[in-house]
Design a protein around this motif. Structure first.
Motif, mmCIF file in Angstrom:
data_model
loop_
_atom_site.group_PDB
_atom_site.id
_atom_site.type_symbol
_atom_site.label_atom_id
_atom_site.label_comp_id
_atom_site.label_asym_id
_atom_site.label_seq_id
_atom_site.Cartn_x
_atom_site.Cartn_y
_atom_site.Cartn_z
ATOM 1 N N VAL A 244 -6.568 -22.293 0.272
ATOM 2 C CA VAL A 244 -6.365 -21.894 1.670
ATOM 3 C C VAL A 244 -5.066 -22.494 2.204
ATOM 4 C CG1 VAL A 244 -7.243 -22.137 4.020
ATOM 5 C CG2 VAL A 244 -8.806 -21.505 2.169
ATOM 6 N N GLU A 245 -4.823 -23.755 1.902
ATOM 7 C CA GLU A 245 -3.590 -24.404 2.351
ATOM 8 C C GLU A 245 -2.367 -23.717 1.757
ATOM 9 O OE1 GLU A 245 -4.063 -28.455 1.209
ATOM 10 O OE2 GLU A 245 -5.327 -28.982 2.935
ATOM 11 N N MET A 246 -2.447 -23.342 0.473
ATOM 12 C CA MET A 246 -1.340 -22.639 -0.177
ATOM 13 C C MET A 246 -1.093 -21.290 0.476
ATOM 14 S SD MET A 246 -2.358 -23.603 -4.094
ATOM 15 C CE MET A 246 -1.300 -22.371 -4.844
ATOM 16 N N ASP A 247 -2.165 -20.647 0.902
ATOM 17 C CA ASP A 247 -2.036 -19.362 1.589
ATOM 18 C C ASP A 247 -1.372 -19.551 2.946
ATOM 19 O OD1 ASP A 247 -2.351 -16.650 1.383
ATOM 20 O OD2 ASP A 247 -4.465 -16.614 1.928
ATOM 21 N N GLN A 248 -1.802 -20.570 3.653
ATOM 22 C CA GLN A 248 -1.312 -20.790 5.009
ATOM 23 C C GLN A 248 0.156 -21.219 5.057
ATOM 24 O OE1 GLN A 248 -4.229 -23.617 6.425
ATOM 25 N NE2 GLN A 248 -5.610 -22.006 7.169
ATOM 26 N N ASP A 249 0.576 -22.023 4.066
ATOM 27 C CA ASP A 249 1.966 -22.496 4.116
ATOM 28 C C ASP A 249 2.939 -21.623 3.310
ATOM 29 O OD1 ASP A 249 1.750 -23.213 1.427
ATOM 30 O OD2 ASP A 249 1.541 -25.350 1.815
ATOM 31 N N GLY A 250 2.425 -20.522 2.750
ATOM 32 C CA GLY A 250 3.302 -19.573 2.072
ATOM 33 C C GLY A 250 3.511 -19.810 0.586
ATOM 34 N N GLU A 251 2.980 -20.905 0.047
ATOM 35 C CA GLU A 251 3.201 -21.191 -1.371
ATOM 36 C C GLU A 251 2.539 -20.148 -2.270
ATOM 37 O OE1 GLU A 251 3.174 -24.928 -4.517
ATOM 38 O OE2 GLU A 251 1.909 -25.040 -2.730
ATOM 39 N N MET A 252 1.348 -19.686 -1.883
ATOM 40 C CA MET A 252 0.659 -18.675 -2.680
ATOM 41 C C MET A 252 1.482 -17.396 -2.757
ATOM 42 S SD MET A 252 -2.008 -17.945 -4.495
ATOM 43 C CE MET A 252 -3.308 -19.112 -4.029
ATOM 44 N N GLN A 253 2.046 -16.996 -1.619
ATOM 45 C CA GLN A 253 2.872 -15.787 -1.596
ATOM 46 C C GLN A 253 4.113 -15.963 -2.460
ATOM 47 O OE1 GLN A 253 1.899 -12.909 0.297
ATOM 48 N NE2 GLN A 253 3.416 -12.000 -1.089
ATOM 49 N N GLN A 254 4.711 -17.142 -2.412
ATOM 50 C CA GLN A 254 5.910 -17.407 -3.201
ATOM 51 C C GLN A 254 5.627 -17.296 -4.698
ATOM 52 O OE1 GLN A 254 7.295 -21.263 -1.936
ATOM 53 N NE2 GLN A 254 7.792 -20.558 0.132
ATOM 54 N N ILE A 255 4.509 -17.864 -5.117
ATOM 55 C CA ILE A 255 4.152 -17.814 -6.532
ATOM 56 C C ILE A 255 3.882 -16.375 -6.955
ATOM 57 C CG2 ILE A 255 2.388 -18.482 -8.232
ATOM 58 C CD1 ILE A 255 2.111 -21.139 -6.726
ATOM 59 N N PHE A 256 3.144 -15.641 -6.125
ATOM 60 C CA PHE A 256 2.843 -14.238 -6.436
ATOM 61 C C PHE A 256 4.130 -13.422 -6.544
ATOM 62 C CE2 PHE A 256 1.963 -9.836 -5.449
ATOM 63 C CZ PHE A 256 0.793 -9.560 -6.152
ATOM 64 N N ASP A 257 5.002 -13.548 -5.554
ATOM 65 C CA ASP A 257 6.233 -12.767 -5.543
ATOM 66 C C ASP A 257 7.142 -13.112 -6.720
ATOM 67 O OD1 ASP A 257 5.466 -11.403 -3.294
ATOM 68 O OD2 ASP A 257 6.670 -12.596 -1.899
ATOM 69 N N LYS A 258 7.154 -14.375 -7.120
ATOM 70 C CA LYS A 258 7.993 -14.817 -8.234
ATOM 71 C C LYS A 258 7.632 -14.092 -9.524
ATOM 72 C CE LYS A 258 8.984 -18.956 -11.007
ATOM 73 N NZ LYS A 258 8.712 -20.423 -11.147
ATOM 74 N N TRP A 259 6.330 -13.899 -9.745
ATOM 75 C CA TRP A 259 5.880 -13.368 -11.033
ATOM 76 C C TRP A 259 5.434 -11.909 -10.992
ATOM 77 C CZ3 TRP A 259 7.198 -16.210 -14.986
ATOM 78 C CH2 TRP A 259 7.360 -17.594 -14.799
ATOM 79 N N LEU A 260 4.937 -11.450 -9.838
ATOM 80 C CA LEU A 260 4.378 -10.097 -9.765
ATOM 81 C C LEU A 260 4.972 -9.239 -8.662
ATOM 82 C CD1 LEU A 260 0.550 -10.917 -10.106
ATOM 83 C CD2 LEU A 260 2.105 -10.209 -11.917
ATOM 84 N N GLY A 261 5.753 -9.847 -7.778
ATOM 85 C CA GLY A 261 6.171 -9.199 -6.539
ATOM 86 C C GLY A 261 7.111 -8.015 -6.664
#
Length: 285
Positions: A244-261
């Motif tokens: 949840v914290e990763m989602d809220q601070d944008g880290e989850m999105q960054q990881i997703f975009d790096k590899w699948l975005g």
């Protein structure tokens, strides 16, 4: 004397049984505390499945989306991450045996898996899709009833075949390359895999005699989550808090975009937020 001896033996047996039970409970009591004490959490990841976890061509070290996720979760737990490469079909068995603390290997939720392991909140949803020869690009799933389709061992891709195609027969292989080769060699009518792998394969064989198409109808929609051992509430809560914290601070999105975005060869967009699986709308297999 015999009666006293029998009672004595019974008491000793009871004490030993209780002792064994207590020892087992203590060993299984608090995985999170154990992880923090040792200062490391072990993640079961794929041994060679791009873009989730695979050897970097130059360093030979494992890289990928799931590698980054493991390290990000470990950091929020306050420990280091260790990576344990696993085959697709070994993910749940190795977790159940306690050989890894968690599995981060594009692990989809299924009803069968949920009886064996615990799942974190879902951090994105993916699709299982059907790759066919380009000549069959306009066919529907209904057109392909009673045919044979390839998939990898122990995958939800294989489970989706009889559920999504009437009379569909799953032919499973140890790895993605072998499963796709079965389609190339006309041993099956199609190859079922996740949408990322499908797009990668489609791109690799485009404009060749072996060109393939992805049928628009999905075989399955699947929530992807972290697998953990059952009855470890503290560990599950800590992992969910990290996600949840990763989602809220944008880290989850960054990881997703790096590899699948959108800027990768997979061209995917993440519209999901970290969500408890029971709150998602999907048909579990």
């Amino acid at each position: 004397m015999k009666s006293v001896k029998s009672k004595y033996t019974a008491v000793i047996g009871t004490v030993l049984a209780l002792s064994a039970s207590i020892t087992a409970e203590l060993a299984h009591a608090d995985q999170l505390a154990d992880v923090k004490q040792h200062g490391a959490v072990s993640c079961g990841v794929y041994s060679n499945v791009e873009p989730f976890s695979y050897p970097d061509p130059q360093s030979r070290e494992l890289v990928g989306m799931d590698v980054d996720l493991c390290r990000a979760v470990a950091k929020r737990l306050g420990v280091k991450a260790t990576l344990e490469p696993l085959a697709v079909e070994a993910r749940v068995p190795q977790l159940k045996l306690g050989r890894v603390d968690m599995v981060i290997a594009n692990l989809a939720y299924t009803k069968a898996r949920a009886t064996q392991i615990a799942f974190s909140d879902a951090y994105y949803s993916t699709k299982e899709v059907l790759l066919v020869k380009e000549a069959n690009a306009k066919k529907t799933l209904a057109d392909l009833g009673g045919q044979r389709f390839s998939a990898t061992d122990g995958s939800t891709s294989a489970q989706s075949i009889p559920l999504s195609i009437k009379g569909g027969q799953a032919v499973t292989f140890h790895d993605t390359s072998s499963a796709f080769m079965a389609l190339e060699q006309n041993k099956v009518q199609g190859f079922v895999t996740n949408q990322m792998t499908a797009r990668q394969i489609q791109s690799q064989v485009a404009n060749t005699a072996g060109a393939v198409a992805i049928l628009p109808e999905p075989m399955l929609i699947e929530p992807i989550a972290i697998g953990m051992q059952q009855d470890q509430a503290a560990m599950k809560d800590a992992v969910n808090k990290a996600l949840v914290e990763m989602d809220q601070d944008g880290e989850m999105q960054q990881i997703f975009d790096k590899w699948l975005g959108p800027k990768t060869k997979y061209g995917l967009s993440r519209t999901d937020k970290v969500t408890p699986i029971e709150k998602l709308k999907f048909t579990p297999v």
